[in-house]
Scaffold this motif. Sequence first.
Motif, mmCIF file in Angstrom:
data_model
loop_
_atom_site.group_PDB
_atom_site.id
_atom_site.type_symbol
_atom_site.label_atom_id
_atom_site.label_comp_id
_atom_site.label_asym_id
_atom_site.label_seq_id
_atom_site.Cartn_x
_atom_site.Cartn_y
_atom_site.Cartn_z
ATOM 1 N N THR A 103 0.844 -0.992 -0.001
ATOM 2 C CA THR A 103 0.025 0.160 -0.040
ATOM 3 C C THR A 103 0.906 1.298 0.088
ATOM 4 N N MET A 104 0.322 2.495 0.068
ATOM 5 C CA MET A 104 1.050 3.840 -0.048
ATOM 6 C C MET A 104 1.126 4.162 1.353
ATOM 7 N N PRO A 105 2.265 4.832 1.798
ATOM 8 C CA PRO A 105 2.547 5.343 3.187
ATOM 9 C C PRO A 105 1.467 6.299 3.710
ATOM 10 N N TYR A 106 0.824 7.155 2.870
ATOM 11 C CA TYR A 106 -0.239 8.046 3.122
ATOM 12 C C TYR A 106 -1.518 7.741 3.089
ATOM 13 N N MET A 107 -1.857 6.360 2.747
ATOM 14 C CA MET A 107 -3.186 5.656 2.936
ATOM 15 C C MET A 107 -3.576 5.350 4.353
ATOM 16 N N ASP A 108 -3.608 6.378 5.553
ATOM 17 C CA ASP A 108 -3.384 6.077 6.802
ATOM 18 C C ASP A 108 -4.835 5.088 7.166
ATOM 19 N N ALA A 109 -5.926 5.551 6.525
ATOM 20 C CA ALA A 109 -7.107 4.374 7.147
ATOM 21 C C ALA A 109 -6.796 3.059 6.368
ATOM 22 N N ALA A 110 -6.415 2.965 5.202
ATOM 23 C CA ALA A 110 -6.381 1.410 4.705
ATOM 24 C C ALA A 110 -5.255 0.865 5.730
ATOM 25 N N GLY A 148 8.526 -10.975 -3.266
ATOM 26 C CA GLY A 148 8.128 -11.111 -4.627
ATOM 27 C C GLY A 148 8.568 -10.145 -5.356
ATOM 28 N N ASN A 149 7.668 -9.793 -6.642
ATOM 29 C CA ASN A 149 7.914 -8.490 -7.304
ATOM 30 C C ASN A 149 6.604 -8.546 -7.985
ATOM 31 N N THR A 150 5.684 -7.383 -7.339
ATOM 32 C CA THR A 150 4.511 -7.150 -7.895
ATOM 33 C C THR A 150 4.334 -6.169 -9.262
ATOM 34 N N GLY A 151 5.653 -5.537 -9.381
ATOM 35 C CA GLY A 151 5.615 -4.444 -10.494
ATOM 36 C C GLY A 151 5.184 -3.014 -9.805
ATOM 37 N N HIS A 152 4.718 -3.063 -8.527
ATOM 38 C CA HIS A 152 4.211 -1.905 -7.907
ATOM 39 C C HIS A 152 5.128 -1.124 -7.182
ATOM 40 N N TYR A 153 6.103 -0.707 -7.875
ATOM 41 C CA TYR A 153 7.389 -0.146 -7.343
ATOM 42 C C TYR A 153 6.941 1.394 -6.333
ATOM 43 N N SER A 154 5.684 1.931 -6.832
ATOM 44 C CA SER A 154 5.459 3.168 -6.084
ATOM 45 C C SER A 154 4.658 2.731 -4.871
ATOM 46 N N CYS A 155 4.155 1.386 -4.621
ATOM 47 C CA CYS A 155 3.819 1.229 -3.202
ATOM 48 C C CYS A 155 5.190 0.849 -2.453
ATOM 49 N N THR A 156 5.101 1.690 -1.206
ATOM 50 C CA THR A 156 6.194 1.428 -0.378
ATOM 51 C C THR A 156 6.060 0.971 1.110
ATOM 52 N N VAL A 157 4.906 0.467 1.472
ATOM 53 C CA VAL A 157 4.448 -0.008 2.647
ATOM 54 C C VAL A 157 4.175 -1.265 2.334
ATOM 55 N N TYR A 158 4.934 -2.442 2.962
ATOM 56 C CA TYR A 158 4.601 -3.878 2.830
ATOM 57 C C TYR A 158 4.105 -4.335 4.209
#
Length: 163
Positions: free
Chosen positions: A122-129, A146-156
């Motif tokens: 997910t994204m770091p600023y998606m606090d509610a999520a 893994g490698n989802t291809g979603h390199y802009s998502c930085t919260v794992y």
Amino acid sequence: MPTPTIREINIEDNPHVAKCVRDVLIEFGVPKVGTAYEDASLDCMYETYNHPKMVYLVLEENSQIIGSAGIAKLDNHNGNICELQKMYFAPEARGRGLGTKMIAKCLEYAKDFGFEACYLETMPYMDAARALYAKNGFEIIDKPLGNTGHYSCTVYMLKNLKN
């Protein structure tokens, strides 16, 4: 107000799901590259998830798709881990406990499919999520799996399903 229904996706849902997901991504200012926004599968979710050990669910209310989420094996990973994928809810679906219901349903499928853990990005600023995922047992981990291809998502995040 009728109770929203969580059900498996139908082929007729494809354009409605794609629009709902893209609208939420735009609302939150998510980059269009390196995220679900640019995934080719977003326009053909029924076909993408119509395979063994995969499921995509929609949240329907008043004949409208107001949310969705899926489970599939984590791409480019050797372990028995699935990914909670493309979970997005329209504004009218938020704050009603529907996210918890959707996660529970997705994890039920994941366990039935025999997965040992569930991963998400997910994204770091998606606090509610992030809070919703944490409330449902997902814990932040240091690096992607893994490698989802979603390199802009930085919260794992990861949840053990073996309990």
